[in-house]
Design an enzyme around this catalytic site. Structure first.
Site, PDB file in Angstrom:
ATOM      1  N   HIS A  85      44.765  39.236  56.242  1.00 47.67           N
ATOM      2  CA  HIS A  85      44.704  39.131  54.783  1.00 47.67           C
ATOM      3  C   HIS A  85      45.706  40.040  54.079  1.00 47.67           C
ATOM      4  O   HIS A  85      45.500  40.429  52.930  1.00 47.67           O
ATOM      5  CB  HIS A  85      43.287  39.433  54.274  1.00 47.67           C
ATOM      6  N   ASP A 155      35.573  42.353  47.031  1.00 47.15           N
ATOM      7  CA  ASP A 155      35.083  41.157  46.346  1.00 47.15           C
ATOM      8  C   ASP A 155      34.930  39.981  47.304  1.00 47.15           C
ATOM      9  O   ASP A 155      34.160  39.064  47.041  1.00 47.15           O
ATOM     10  CB  ASP A 155      36.037  40.760  45.218  1.00 47.15           C
ATOM     11  N   GLU A 265      33.715  45.981  36.410  1.00 50.10           N
ATOM     12  CA  GLU A 265      35.035  45.413  36.651  1.00 50.10           C
ATOM     13  C   GLU A 265      35.549  44.840  35.342  1.00 50.10           C
ATOM     14  O   GLU A 265      34.798  44.635  34.391  1.00 50.10           O
ATOM     15  CB  GLU A 265      34.951  44.314  37.725  1.00 50.10           C
TER      16      GLU A 265
END
Length: 410
Positions: A85, A155, A265
């Site tokens: 990733h 997340d 957030e």
């Protein structure tokens, strides 16, 4: 799947001959499919072909490979790969070398699994021993069976434990608990010499702190002891909108300075980045229409997102507690939205968006991504120069723009 030494793959030509004598030989892959899969990452911007891919059955397999490279007269670089990733080839084996597929470890020994240790007497002293190749979603499911969960997340949960701990692991809980690397008690690490070492803040602390957030350059994490706490059942999930950035960031800073919230957030809403995006389908159709009208008026809207966890003992008081926590904030009064979700559905919210894009054939595309830490003293200039002058006026971004407020002491 081809085994090294029995393949006609052109990549075998450049492999050190001595590599064929190791006990790990039958776990090295040189077939085209394995090489291709290991040559790209999430960003799909950089492509680098490895010579071979190791599918380890234990931490000792990784240590054997690293030790061989360290002592070889022709050493080669090694990259540990979880989900790949990264966005600029950081998980690739540049210049054609061996990539270690960490997710393979989950199929083998107990040392690579998930073992939960619950301390019934002392809150905060429960933990999970987790293999470096395990996905965080599997850690969540396993710990919830014991009424426990890690406190800090990313997340997106379909990433490996070793992968996020090699970066930092930041999300909306980081203001309170710090990133994921601040919630690790102990690790097993394969060092650059091929030694398998256990480290913590008390034992081999230099290695411990170098590996956490070390981008895989100081060792490969094969096991991590993760701090656990009591898990909630559900969450109250609230979003509030602003058209003034100073009010937005002032409220963010206030909320992370007080006790009571579990997640904070922020994000941008624009014409090219609508209220609902692939990360979250939070707003109803009628809410989206209302928000789009606000966007048309101001061009750029700031969204403040907060979450409070609760369980059976606090279900009757959570709404009032949340009202008191947001009292005095400067959001637009008619633009406040609330949802009630299970704890696991909230943490795993990004996965649904990923599946939808995959079904539409829109996921397998380049993903440029940039993470920055901006000090409080520069946040207003950053808004003016980046959010307004670049993102809004040049109208070039289509992806999510996130703003996590963080406390420096975390």
């Amino acid at each position: 799947m081809s085994i090294i030494g029995k393949s006609s793959s052109p990549w075998t030509i450049s492999l050190p001959h001595e590599l064929l004598t190791l006990d790990t030989t039958d776990r090295l892959r040189v077939d085209t499919k394995s090489i291709e899969l290991a040559s790209r990452d999430f960003g799909k911007i950089v492509q680098e072909y490895p010579l071979a891919v190791l599918h380890p059955s234990s931490a000792n397999d990784i240590a054997t490979l690293v030790n061989f490279s360290y002592n070889s007269h022709v050493p080669f670089s090694i990259s540990a790969r979880g989900r790949g990733h990264s966005v600029r080839g950081q998980a690739l084996a540049k210049n054609g070398v061996v990539v270690v597929e960490m997710t393979c470890l989950t199929s083998y020994s107990e040392e690579s699994g998930i073992r939960v240790f619950r301390n019934p007497n002392e809150i905060g002293f429960s933990y999970a021993d987790v293999g470096g190749g395990q996905f965080w979603i599997d850690v969540l499911v396993a710990t919830l069976e014991h009424g426990l969960a890690p406190v800090s997340w990313t997340d997106y949960l379909y990433l490996t434990v070793g992968g996020t701990l090699s970066n930092a692991g930041i999300s909306g809980q980081s203001f309170r608990y710090g990133p994921q690397i601040s919630n690790v008690h102990e690790m097993d690490v394969v060092t650059g010499k091929g030694e398998l070492v256990t480290c913590s803040k008390y034992t081999n602390p230099d290695l411990f702190y170098a590996v956490l957030g070390g981008l895989g350059q100081f060792g490969i994490i094969t096991r991590a002891r993760i701090a656990l706490d009591k898990a909630p059942n559900r969450v109250k999930w609230m979003r509030m909108l602003y058209h003034d950035f100073s009010s937005f960031t002032r409220d963010q800073e206030h909320l992370i300075s007080i006790h009571g919230l579990d997640y904070v957030e922020g994000s941008l809403i624009m014409h090219q980045s609508p209220p609902n995006n692939w990360r979250s389908s939070f707003f109803s159709l009628s809410d989206q229409s209302k928000i789009n009208s606000l966007v048309s008026k101001h061009g750029l809207i700031y969204c403040l997102e907060v979450v409070k966890y609760y369980d059976d003992l606090t279900m009757n008081t959570v709404d009032e507690e949340l009202r008191m926590l947001i009292k005095g904030l400067s959001f637009l009064r008619s633009f406040i939205f609330v949802k009630d979700e299970s704890f696991i559905d909230f943490l795993n919210r990004v996965r649904n968006g990923e599946r939808q894009l995959e079904a539409q054939g829109l996921w397998d595309v380049p993903h440029p991504w940039l993470n920055l830490f901006v000090p409080k003293s520069g946040i207003m200039d950053f808004n003016a120069g980046v959010f307004i002058d670049i993102i809004q006026k040049q109208n070039k971004t289509t992806g999510p723009v996130l703003v996590y407020p963080l406390n420096k002491n975390k």
